[in-house]
Write a protein that holds these residues in place. Structure first.
Motif, short mmCIF file in Angstrom:
data_model
loop_
_atom_site.label_atom_id
_atom_site.label_comp_id
_atom_site.label_asym_id
_atom_site.label_seq_id
_atom_site.Cartn_x
_atom_site.Cartn_y
_atom_site.Cartn_z
N LYS A 109 20.81 33.06 33.47
CA LYS A 109 21.35 34.42 33.43
C LYS A 109 20.95 35.13 32.15
CE LYS A 109 25.64 36.96 34.30
NZ LYS A 109 27.06 36.85 34.74
N HIS A 110 20.86 34.39 31.04
CA HIS A 110 20.53 35.00 29.75
C HIS A 110 19.03 35.07 29.48
CE1 HIS A 110 24.54 35.59 27.98
NE2 HIS A 110 24.89 34.56 28.72
N PHE A 111 18.25 34.13 30.01
CA PHE A 111 16.84 34.07 29.66
C PHE A 111 15.87 34.19 30.83
CE2 PHE A 111 18.93 31.77 26.14
CZ PHE A 111 18.45 32.51 25.07
N GLY A 112 16.40 34.25 32.05
CA GLY A 112 15.53 34.29 33.22
C GLY A 112 14.56 35.46 33.22
N VAL A 126 30.25 34.03 37.44
CA VAL A 126 29.22 33.90 38.46
C VAL A 126 28.01 34.73 38.06
CG1 VAL A 126 30.91 33.51 40.29
CG2 VAL A 126 30.12 35.84 39.83
N PHE A 127 26.93 34.55 38.78
CA PHE A 127 25.68 35.24 38.46
C PHE A 127 25.77 36.74 38.74
CE2 PHE A 127 21.18 36.35 39.51
CZ PHE A 127 20.61 36.03 38.28
N GLY A 128 26.55 37.11 39.73
CA GLY A 128 26.65 38.52 40.11
C GLY A 128 25.56 38.90 41.09
N HIS A 129 25.35 40.20 41.29
CA HIS A 129 24.32 40.70 42.22
C HIS A 129 24.54 40.18 43.63
CE1 HIS A 129 22.16 41.98 38.60
NE2 HIS A 129 22.27 40.74 38.14
N GLY A 130 25.81 39.97 43.99
CA GLY A 130 26.12 39.46 45.32
C GLY A 130 26.25 37.95 45.40
N PHE A 131 25.96 37.23 44.33
CA PHE A 131 26.09 35.77 44.31
C PHE A 131 27.47 35.41 43.75
CE2 PHE A 131 21.52 36.54 43.98
CZ PHE A 131 21.04 35.72 44.99
N ASN A 132 28.18 34.52 44.43
CA ASN A 132 29.54 34.19 44.05
C ASN A 132 29.75 32.73 43.68
OD1 ASN A 132 30.63 36.86 44.59
ND2 ASN A 132 30.25 36.40 46.75
N THR A 133 28.65 31.97 43.57
CA THR A 133 28.75 30.57 43.17
C THR A 133 29.07 30.48 41.67
OG1 THR A 133 27.16 29.89 44.86
CG2 THR A 133 27.51 28.37 43.02
N LEU A 159 21.60 24.31 41.87
CA LEU A 159 21.99 23.50 40.71
C LEU A 159 23.41 23.84 40.29
CD1 LEU A 159 18.72 23.78 38.58
CD2 LEU A 159 19.34 22.02 40.23
N ASP A 160 23.73 25.13 40.27
CA ASP A 160 25.09 25.54 39.93
C ASP A 160 26.11 24.95 40.91
OD1 ASP A 160 24.23 27.05 37.77
OD2 ASP A 160 24.23 28.94 38.87
N ALA A 161 25.78 25.05 42.19
CA ALA A 161 26.72 24.58 43.22
C ALA A 161 26.93 23.07 43.16
CB ALA A 161 26.20 24.99 44.60
N ILE A 162 25.84 22.32 43.02
CA ILE A 162 25.95 20.86 42.98
C ILE A 162 26.73 20.42 41.76
CG2 ILE A 162 24.62 18.73 42.68
CD1 ILE A 162 22.46 20.02 44.46
N ASP A 163 26.45 21.03 40.61
CA ASP A 163 27.13 20.64 39.38
C ASP A 163 28.62 20.97 39.43
OD1 ASP A 163 27.09 19.44 36.87
OD2 ASP A 163 26.86 21.34 35.83
N ASN A 164 28.98 22.00 40.20
CA ASN A 164 30.39 22.39 40.32
C ASN A 164 31.07 21.81 41.56
OD1 ASN A 164 31.09 24.20 38.04
ND2 ASN A 164 29.35 25.39 38.78
N GLY A 165 30.35 20.94 42.28
CA GLY A 165 30.95 20.27 43.43
C GLY A 165 31.23 21.19 44.60
N ALA A 192 15.49 36.48 43.32
CA ALA A 192 14.90 35.55 44.29
C ALA A 192 14.89 34.12 43.77
CB ALA A 192 13.48 36.00 44.63
N ILE A 193 14.55 33.94 42.49
CA ILE A 193 14.49 32.59 41.91
C ILE A 193 15.88 32.00 41.76
CG2 ILE A 193 13.82 31.28 39.85
CD1 ILE A 193 11.48 33.33 39.58
N TYR A 194 16.85 32.85 41.43
CA TYR A 194 18.22 32.33 41.38
C TYR A 194 18.62 31.82 42.76
CZ TYR A 194 23.12 31.58 40.71
OH TYR A 194 24.35 30.96 40.66
N LYS A 195 18.33 32.63 43.79
CA LYS A 195 18.73 32.27 45.15
C LYS A 195 18.05 30.99 45.63
CE LYS A 195 18.80 34.13 49.88
NZ LYS A 195 18.50 35.32 50.73
#
Length: 293
Positions: A58-61, A41-48, A93-99, A84-87
């Motif tokens: 995550k690597h280039f943002g 997951v992305f971390g920083h409180g994000f669990n998707t 995009l992560d959520a939709i791609d992972n259903g 903020a941009i991840y949120k």
């Protein structure tokens, strides 16, 4: 390109699949989230769970954001925008791609939404009726999808740099100084109008603000009068933390001024979420009086 290019592998379909079991190999620009057991997951409180879109971000943002800001990657604004941009953009995009459903519900959706980025990218897939199903045509469609996804991502980055971040700074400054406005600490004044609602909720949570803001005052740019807006209980709710008094609602002008005992009143909305006064002093008195109800 049988998957969403907005959230799938960064390599076009003609490239060989990664041979390593590692989900991300930045040195080779390989990003994949399909391995068995992958749950990063992305971390920083994000669990998707991340998709390839999230892995790349995550690597280039931070590098992309730093270049847009013209600062080093370790600048505090870069980290703030990175989250903020991840949120606001990448996590979906992560959520939709992972259903992953946006809401926990056993009820069917009330409407169909085929306008989000993943749907629009999916429309670049070759139609099954097209007689030309060649790899060349599929690669050309993939290139079109990358242009669309890339342009919208950069629009999001530039919006956050040029609009979101300055607004956040204004709201933070006003939030920290609201104790100078009224001893209650429940009235905030925007000295410069900007989009403030979401920033206020997020900053109050970050700063563990107590008491919470009940009213926000700001000047209407058109009429130059002042607004008194009741803060909602949550960003997506209409209910106010403390709506303007019921006995004021629906009144205007002299009738409202007589009822409140405050000169210059303009209106109070029927729902009590907003009101107005011709002057800052009058708007402040309305907010102070409303706190007592």
């Amino acid at each position: 390109m049988r998957r969403s290019a907005a959230s799938s592998s960064a390599s076009p379909p003609s490239s060989p699949a990664p041979t390593s079991s590692a989900p991300a190999i930045p040195s080779r620009h390989r990003y994949d989230h399909h391995q068995k057991g992958f749950s990063e997951v992305f971390g920083h409180g994000f669990n998707t769970k991340l998709s390839s879109a999230g892995l790349v971000y995550k690597h280039f943002g931070k590098e992309i954001i730093a270049k847009e800001l013209g600062v080093n990657e370790d600048h505090e604004d870069v980290h703030c925008l990175y989250l903020a941009i991840y949120k606001s953009f990448v996590e979906a995009l992560d959520a939709i791609d992972n259903g992953i459903n946006q809401y926990d519900t056993d009820q069917p959706p009330k409407y169909v939404n085929n306008t989000h980025l993943s749907s629009r990218v999916g429309r670049f897939n070759l139609d099954w009726t097209d007689p030309d199903q060649s790899l060349e045509k599929e690669n050309a469609a993939f290139e079109q999808a990358m242009v669309l996804a890339g342009s919208e991502f950069m629009e999001s980055v530039r919006f956050h740099v040029k609009s979101w971040l300055p607004a956040r700074s204004i709201v933070l400054e006003c939030l920290l100084s609201k104790g100078n406005i009224d001893p209650s600490g429940e009235i905030m004044v925007l000295d410069r109008f900007c989009p403030w609602k979401l920033h206020l909720f997020e900053l109050e949570e970050e700063l563990k603000t107590d008491p919470l803001t009940k009213y926000v005052l700001y000047q209407d740019e058109r009429s130059k009068s002042w607004r008194v807006q009741a803060v909602a209980v949550a960003p997506d709710r209409f209910e106010s933390r403390k709506a303007l008094p019921e006995k004021w609602r629906g009144m205007r002008d002299d009738e409202l001024s007589a009822e409140t005992g405050i000169p210059g009143c303009v209106f109070v909305h029927m729902s009590g979420f907003i009101g107005g006064n011709k002057t800052y002093e009058g708007a402040l008195e309305m907010a102070r009086a409303a706190l007592k109800f």
